[in-house]
Design a protein around this motif. Sequence first.
Motif, mmCIF file in Angstrom:
data_model
loop_
_atom_site.group_PDB
_atom_site.id
_atom_site.type_symbol
_atom_site.label_atom_id
_atom_site.label_comp_id
_atom_site.label_asym_id
_atom_site.label_seq_id
_atom_site.Cartn_x
_atom_site.Cartn_y
_atom_site.Cartn_z
ATOM 1 N N ASP A 144 0.859 -1.193 0.000
ATOM 2 C CA ASP A 144 0.000 0.000 0.000
ATOM 3 C C ASP A 144 0.889 1.235 0.000
ATOM 4 O OD1 ASP A 144 -2.323 -1.339 0.044
ATOM 5 O OD2 ASP A 144 -2.785 -0.993 2.161
ATOM 6 N N HIS A 145 0.502 2.221 -0.789
ATOM 7 C CA HIS A 145 1.291 3.460 -0.817
ATOM 8 C C HIS A 145 0.309 4.624 -0.918
ATOM 9 C CE1 HIS A 145 4.846 5.865 -2.750
ATOM 10 N NE2 HIS A 145 4.568 6.256 -1.517
ATOM 11 N N THR A 146 0.287 5.453 0.120
ATOM 12 C CA THR A 146 -0.633 6.594 0.145
ATOM 13 C C THR A 146 0.180 7.861 0.321
ATOM 14 O OG1 THR A 146 -2.314 5.245 1.189
ATOM 15 C CG2 THR A 146 -2.557 7.617 1.450
ATOM 16 N N VAL A 147 -0.156 8.894 -0.442
ATOM 17 C CA VAL A 147 0.500 10.204 -0.263
ATOM 18 C C VAL A 147 -0.575 11.282 -0.245
ATOM 19 C CG1 VAL A 147 2.138 11.887 -1.200
ATOM 20 C CG2 VAL A 147 2.583 9.445 -1.522
ATOM 21 N N ASN A 148 -0.529 12.154 0.770
ATOM 22 C CA ASN A 148 -1.434 13.315 0.816
ATOM 23 C C ASN A 148 -0.611 14.585 0.912
ATOM 24 O OD1 ASN A 148 -3.947 11.935 1.046
ATOM 25 N ND2 ASN A 148 -3.391 11.430 3.155
ATOM 26 N N ILE A 149 -1.055 15.619 0.197
ATOM 27 C CA ILE A 149 -0.467 16.958 0.382
ATOM 28 C C ILE A 149 -1.624 17.860 0.792
ATOM 29 C CG2 ILE A 149 0.865 18.832 -0.652
ATOM 30 C CD1 ILE A 149 1.577 16.955 -2.967
ATOM 31 N N GLU A 150 -1.538 18.445 1.985
ATOM 32 C CA GLU A 150 -2.632 19.296 2.464
ATOM 33 C C GLU A 150 -2.142 20.726 2.580
ATOM 34 O OE1 GLU A 150 -5.567 18.085 2.986
ATOM 35 O OE2 GLU A 150 -5.175 15.928 3.099
ATOM 36 N N TYR A 151 -2.903 21.661 2.003
ATOM 37 C CA TYR A 151 -2.569 23.078 2.141
ATOM 38 C C TYR A 151 -3.059 23.553 3.501
ATOM 39 C CZ TYR A 151 -2.624 28.114 1.399
ATOM 40 O OH TYR A 151 -2.432 29.466 1.527
ATOM 41 N N TYR A 152 -2.143 24.125 4.300
ATOM 42 C CA TYR A 152 -2.477 24.594 5.646
ATOM 43 C C TYR A 152 -1.727 25.903 5.860
ATOM 44 C CZ TYR A 152 -2.769 24.500 10.758
ATOM 45 O OH TYR A 152 -2.996 24.826 12.077
ATOM 46 N N ALA A 153 -2.457 27.007 5.608
ATOM 47 C CA ALA A 153 -1.840 28.334 5.499
ATOM 48 C C ALA A 153 -0.959 28.753 6.681
ATOM 49 C CB ALA A 153 -2.921 29.373 5.232
ATOM 50 N N PRO A 154 -1.338 28.481 7.945
ATOM 51 C CA PRO A 154 -0.525 29.022 9.050
ATOM 52 C C PRO A 154 0.948 28.620 8.982
ATOM 53 C CG PRO A 154 -2.550 28.081 9.897
ATOM 54 C CD PRO A 154 -2.512 27.744 8.443
ATOM 55 N N ARG A 155 1.255 27.494 8.343
ATOM 56 C CA ARG A 155 2.636 27.025 8.316
ATOM 57 C C ARG A 155 3.516 27.765 7.315
ATOM 58 N NH1 ARG A 155 4.346 22.357 10.820
ATOM 59 N NH2 ARG A 155 3.126 22.255 12.723
ATOM 60 N N GLY A 156 2.925 28.455 6.352
ATOM 61 C CA GLY A 156 3.747 29.099 5.316
ATOM 62 C C GLY A 156 4.683 28.073 4.687
#
Length: 385
Positions: free
Chosen positions: A294-306
Motif C-alpha cells: 500500500d502506498h498513500t501520499v497526501n499533500i494538504e494546504y495549511y496556510a498558518p505554516r507558510g
Amino acid sequence: MQKRKVGALIVGVNGATANTTIAGTILQKKGLIPGESFKRGMLTEDDCLNEHDLIDQTQIVFGGWDVNNNDAYEAATINRVLDTVLLQSVKEELRKIRPMKAVHTPHDVDETKASDYSKNGTSLQHRIDSLRKDIASFKRVNGLDEAVVIYLGSPLKAQGTGTYRNLEKFKKAITNNDEGLTSGMLYAYAALEENCPFVDFTPNITLETAALLELADVENVPLAGRDGNTGQTLMKTVIGQMLKIRNLKLEGWYSTNILGNNDGKVLSRDEHAEIKMRDKLGVLEPLLGYGDFDHTVNIEYYAPRGDNKEAWDNIDFLGWLDQRISVKINWLGRDSILAAPLILDLIKLVEYAQRIGEKGIQPHLALFFKNPLGTKARGFFDQYM
Ligand SMILES: NC(=O)c1ccc[n+]([C@@H]2O[C@H](COP(=O)([O-])OP(=O)(O)OC[C@H]3O[C@@H](n4cnc5c(N)ncnc54)[C@H](O)[C@@H]3O)[C@@H](O)[C@H]2O)c1
C-alpha cells in the motif's frame, strides 16, 4: 585571471525557492553567513567534486521572469522564508532584482493567467522571440560569459507527452499558436535556441517533449530534470533502497504533508497536483522491484505554516520470519531551504557540463530529482554512485 560570470535566469524568480536561493547567495557574497553554513545541503561543496573546475556560486548573477512586478525584496517579504534581520542586510541588492515579463498558456494557474505582467496578447512566435531577447540582453548588460535557465514556475495543469515528436512538428505548432504548447515548453525552447542549459525542477512535462530533446542535441545544450527531490520522496529513495538491500519486504508506506506556501496552495487543486502526485507515488515500485504494497501520499494546504512544511511517514515492513517492523518519520523544514542548495548545485553542474561539451539529458544528476529523466536509477545510493 578574471573569474567567469554566469547568469541564472529563473522562471518564477519571485517564488519562494528562487527568491531564497538568490537572497542566500547574496548573503554569502557579502560574507554575512557564519562559518561554513552556506555549504550545507550542497553536493558541489563536497571535497569529492574539488577536482572539477566548477564555478563558485558567488560568480552567479540572478535574474528571470515572473507574473508579478515585485522586486526581490518585496517578494522575500511575501514569501517569509528568511527572517527579517537577514533580509534587511541584503535589502539594497534584492531591490535591484526585478522580473522580466512572463509568458503563460492555458495550462498555467488561473491567477497567473489573469496577470497582465506578461508578453501574452502576441503570437507564440513573438513571445518566444521576446524571451530570447531577454536572455541575450541579460547576458550583454551583465557582461556574462554564459547563462543557464532554471524552471521554478508553478505546477501546470497536467499535460500529456508525445504530441510534439520532432522539431518540425513543434515549429509548426508555434506558427499555428497551438494551445497544446505549455509555458514551460516556450521557456525551454527559447533557452535552447539561446544555447542555455535548461533545468526543470518542477513537476511539469517539459523535457519529455521529443522535439526539445532534438533541439538540445542540435544546439549542444545539456538538460536536467524533473521535479526536485528535497524531502519526503528523498527519504523514500534512501530508506526504500535500505529495505531492498536488507531484503526487508515493504507492506505499506503512508505519507502525509502540510504546507502553507504558494506552491502548497497551487497543489491543493487536483488538476495542478496530478503530476506531482504521480512523481511522489511512482518512486517506490521501480526502486524495490515489486508493487504489492500500500502506498498513500497526501499533500494538504495549511496556510498558518507558510513555507514550514511538516511531513509524517509511517512505514510497515516485514523482517525475519515475516515479523512486522514499523518506522515513523516526522520531517520538519522550510521547503525553500531544502531546495535552494540543490538549485545552486544544478546551476554549477549544468554550466560545467556545457563547458566540457556535454549535451542532452544528464542522467548522472538523477539524485536531484523525484522523477529523474534519462535513467532507471531510483535508489539514492545507486544515483550517488
Ligand atoms: N521547494 C521545494 O522543495 C520543491 C521541491 C520540488 C519541486 N518544487 C517545484 O518548484 C517550483 C517552485 O516552487 P516554489 O515553492 O518556489 O513555488 P512558488 O509558488 O513560491 O513559486 C512559483 C513562482 O512561479 C511564478 N510563475 C507561475 N507561473 C509562471 C509563468 N508562467 N512564468 C513565470 N513565472 C511563473 C509564480 O508567480 C511564483 O512566483 C514548483 O513547481 C514546485 O512544485 C519545489
